[in-house]
Design an enzyme around this catalytic site. Structure first.
Site, PDB file in Angstrom:
ATOM      1  N   GLY A  21       0.776  -1.228   0.000  1.00 22.02           N
ATOM      2  CA  GLY A  21       0.000   0.000   0.000  1.00 22.02           C
ATOM      3  C   GLY A  21       0.806   1.275   0.000  1.00 22.02           C
ATOM      4  O   GLY A  21       1.743   1.456  -0.784  1.00 22.02           O
ATOM      5  N   ILE A  22       0.448   2.190   0.907  1.00 18.37           N
ATOM      6  CA  ILE A  22       1.119   3.483   0.995  1.00 18.37           C
ATOM      7  C   ILE A  22       2.604   3.312   1.298  1.00 18.37           C
ATOM      8  O   ILE A  22       3.451   4.016   0.740  1.00 18.37           O
ATOM      9  CB  ILE A  22       0.447   4.361   2.069  1.00 18.37           C
ATOM     10  CG1 ILE A  22      -0.968   4.759   1.611  1.00 18.37           C
ATOM     11  CG2 ILE A  22       1.275   5.603   2.357  1.00 18.37           C
ATOM     12  CD1 ILE A  22      -1.770   5.480   2.685  1.00 18.37           C
ATOM     13  N   TYR A 158     -10.765   1.104  14.671  1.00 14.51           N
ATOM     14  CA  TYR A 158      -9.773   1.735  13.792  1.00 14.51           C
ATOM     15  C   TYR A 158      -9.827   3.253  13.975  1.00 14.51           C
ATOM     16  O   TYR A 158      -8.793   3.905  14.104  1.00 14.51           O
ATOM     17  CB  TYR A 158     -10.055   1.361  12.332  1.00 14.51           C
ATOM     18  CG  TYR A 158      -9.117   2.013  11.339  1.00 14.51           C
ATOM     19  CD1 TYR A 158      -7.839   1.509  11.137  1.00 14.51           C
ATOM     20  CD2 TYR A 158      -9.518   3.129  10.610  1.00 14.51           C
ATOM     21  CE1 TYR A 158      -6.974   2.107  10.220  1.00 14.51           C
ATOM     22  CE2 TYR A 158      -8.665   3.728   9.694  1.00 14.51           C
ATOM     23  CZ  TYR A 158      -7.392   3.218   9.514  1.00 14.51           C
ATOM     24  OH  TYR A 158      -6.547   3.817   8.613  1.00 14.51           O
TER      25      TYR A 158
END
Length: 380
Positions: A21-22, A158
Site C-alpha cells: 500500500g502506501i 480503527y
C-alpha cells in the site's frame, strides 16, 4: 530549535509497513529520489524482494523483519539503521490494519491487537526515533487518517486508534519543541486510499467490505509523506475529501453524525459475498507485495487540495480546494458499487488470487469510471 531537514537524496529513511500500500508506494518513490532506506515489515520474503527490486535501481535498502507492536523490534530497527548508515534522518510510522464490524460484535482480543499495531506501533517507533535523532535532528512522520478527526461506524476501533495516534503525535510535537530538539513531527491524514487496506482487514460483516468514495491513489499519500520528510509540516491531509470531512466534523458534528448514520453503513458494504474470514493481516502478514487492491470505481491520481497545501504561498487555494471538494461530495450522485474492473492497472498493482477472478468478469471500464484527477474545486 527549528528543524533543518535534508533533501531526500541525502537522507536515511526508516519506513514501517514497507511492503504494501502506501508504505510500498513511499518506498519506491523515495528510492527513485535517491534516499537510503531501512524497510521494516513482518514479511521477510516480501522485504527481501523489495530490497532487491530497489537495489537494481541503485538504492541502498536494508530490510529488517520487525513487528511494530513489539517495542524491542522497533528499537532493533533503529539500531540496525544507525549501524548500517550512521544515523536516521526521517522515521515514517506507516504500518496499520483495520477491522470491519460493529463494535459489540468484534472479539475483544481483535480490538486489542488492532490497537497494538495502529497505536502502540506508532508509539514504539516514535520514541525509538527520538532516542536516536534527538541530536542530529530530522523528521518523524506518523500516519493518521481522516478518521483521526471524524469516526466512522463499522470501523469504530480503527477510528479510535487513529484518534489516539493524533493525540500522541500532537503531545510528542509539543514536548520535543519545548525541549528544543531539532525534530519535525508530522501527522499525515489520508482520505480513503486504493491500497490493500480492505484485503488485509479482518471482516465481521455479512458481505465483503469496501471503502466509501472518493478514493485516491497511494502515490498521492506517498508524495505528501515525502514532502513532510523535506519540509517541516505540522499536519497534512491527503485528498480534499479528508480536509472537507474534518472541517465538517469540527463545525457541524451533529450533522455529520446524521450523514454517517445514513450513508456509511451501506457505503462500506459491497455486493460481493465475504471472502474467507481467516484471510487477514491482523495477526500475521499477507504474502502480497502490492500497492493497490484495485478499487473498481474512480481513483483520483492527484489532489488539488493536497498539492496546494504543500505550497505555503497557496494556502488560500488549498482552503478553496477543500471547500470545493466538500461541495462536490454533498452534491454528487451516489453511484452503484462494484461495476468496473481493474484491467487498467499495471500488473504489479492488480488484486491477487481470488480478487482477480472476481473482477475479471468485466473487461471494459465505462468512460465515466476512468481514473482521473480530483475534481477542480470552485471557490465559494
Amino acid at each position: 530549535m527549528k528543524p533543518q531537514l535534508k533533501r531526500l537524496r541525502d537522507q536515511v529513511v526508516v519506513l514501517t509497513g514497507a511492503t504494501s500500500g502506501i508504505g510500498l508506494a513511499t518506498a519506491r518513490r523515495a528510492a527513485d529520489r535517491g534516499a537510503r532506506l531501512v524497510l521494516a515489515a513482518r514479511n521477510e520474503d516480501a522485504l527481501r524482494q523489495l530490497a532487491f527490486e530497489l537495489s537494481r535501481k541503485g538504492c541502498e535498502a536494508l530490510p529488517v523483519v520487525a513487528d511494530v507492536g513489539i517495542e524491542e523490534d522497533m528499537r532493533r530497527v533503529a539500531t540496525e539503521a544507525v549501524n548500517r548508515f550512521g544515523g536516521i534522518d526521517t522515521w515514517i510510522n506507516n504500518a496499520g490494519v483495520s477491522i470491519f464490524g460493529r463494535l459489540e460484535e468484534v472479539a475483544m482480543e481483535d480490538h486489542r491487537q488492532l490497537f497494538q499495531t495502529n497505536f502502540w506501533g506508532v508509539v514504539h517507533g516514535s520514541l525509538a526515533a527520538v532516542e536516536h535523532m534527538r541530536q542530529q535532528g530530522g523528521a518523524i512522520i506518523n500516519l493518521g487518517s481522516e478518521v483521526s478527526d471524524r469516526a466512522v461506524p463499522l470501523q469504530g476501533m480503527y477510528s479510535a486508534s487513529k484518534h489516539a495516534v493524533k493525540g500522541f503525535t500532537d503531545a510528542l510535537r509539543m514536548e520535543v519543541e519545548e525541549a528544543g530538539l531539532p525534530l519535525s513531527v508530522t501527522l499525515i491524514k489520508p482520505a480513503a486510499i486504493d491500497t490493500m487496506f480492505v484485503a488485509h482487514a479482518k471482516n465481521y460483516l455479512e458481505v465483503e467490505p469496501q471503502l466509501p468514495p472518493p478514493i485516491y491513489a497511494p502515490e498521492v499519500a506517498a508524495d505528501a509523506i515525502l514532502h513532510a520528510a523535506e519540509f517541516p509540516t505540522r499536519d497534512l491531509f491527503v485528498g480534499g475529501a479528508a480536509k472537507a470531512i474534518s472541517s465538517a466534523a469540527h463545525f457541524a458534528p451533529r450533522m455529520m453524525d446524521r450523514i454517517m448514520e445514513r450513508m456509511m453503513f451501506s457505503q462500506q458494504k459491497s455486493s460481493m459475498p465475504p471472502r474467507d474470514r481467516s484471510v487477514h493481516s491482523l495477526y500475521k502478514p499477507r504474502a502480497d507485495l502490492q500497492e493497490r487492491q484495485g478499487y473498481p470505481g474512480v481513483v483520483f491520481r492527484n489532489s488539488v487540495y493536497t498539492s496546494a497545501a504543500t505550497r505555503p504561498k497557496t494556502t488560500l487555494t488549498a482552503a478553496a480546494a477543500g471547500l470545493g471538494v466538500l461541495a462536490w461530495l454533498m452534491m454528487r450522485e451516489r453511484r452503484p458499487a462494484n461495476r468496473a474492473p481493474v484491467a487498467h492497472l499495471p500488473a504489479d498493482q492488480r488484486p491477487a488470487g481470488a480478487l482477480v477472478a472476481e473482477y475479471r468478469a468485466t473487461e471494459h471500464r465505462p468512460p465515466d469510471m476512468r481514473p482521473g484527477p480530483e475534481p477542480t474545486p470552485v471557490a465559494p
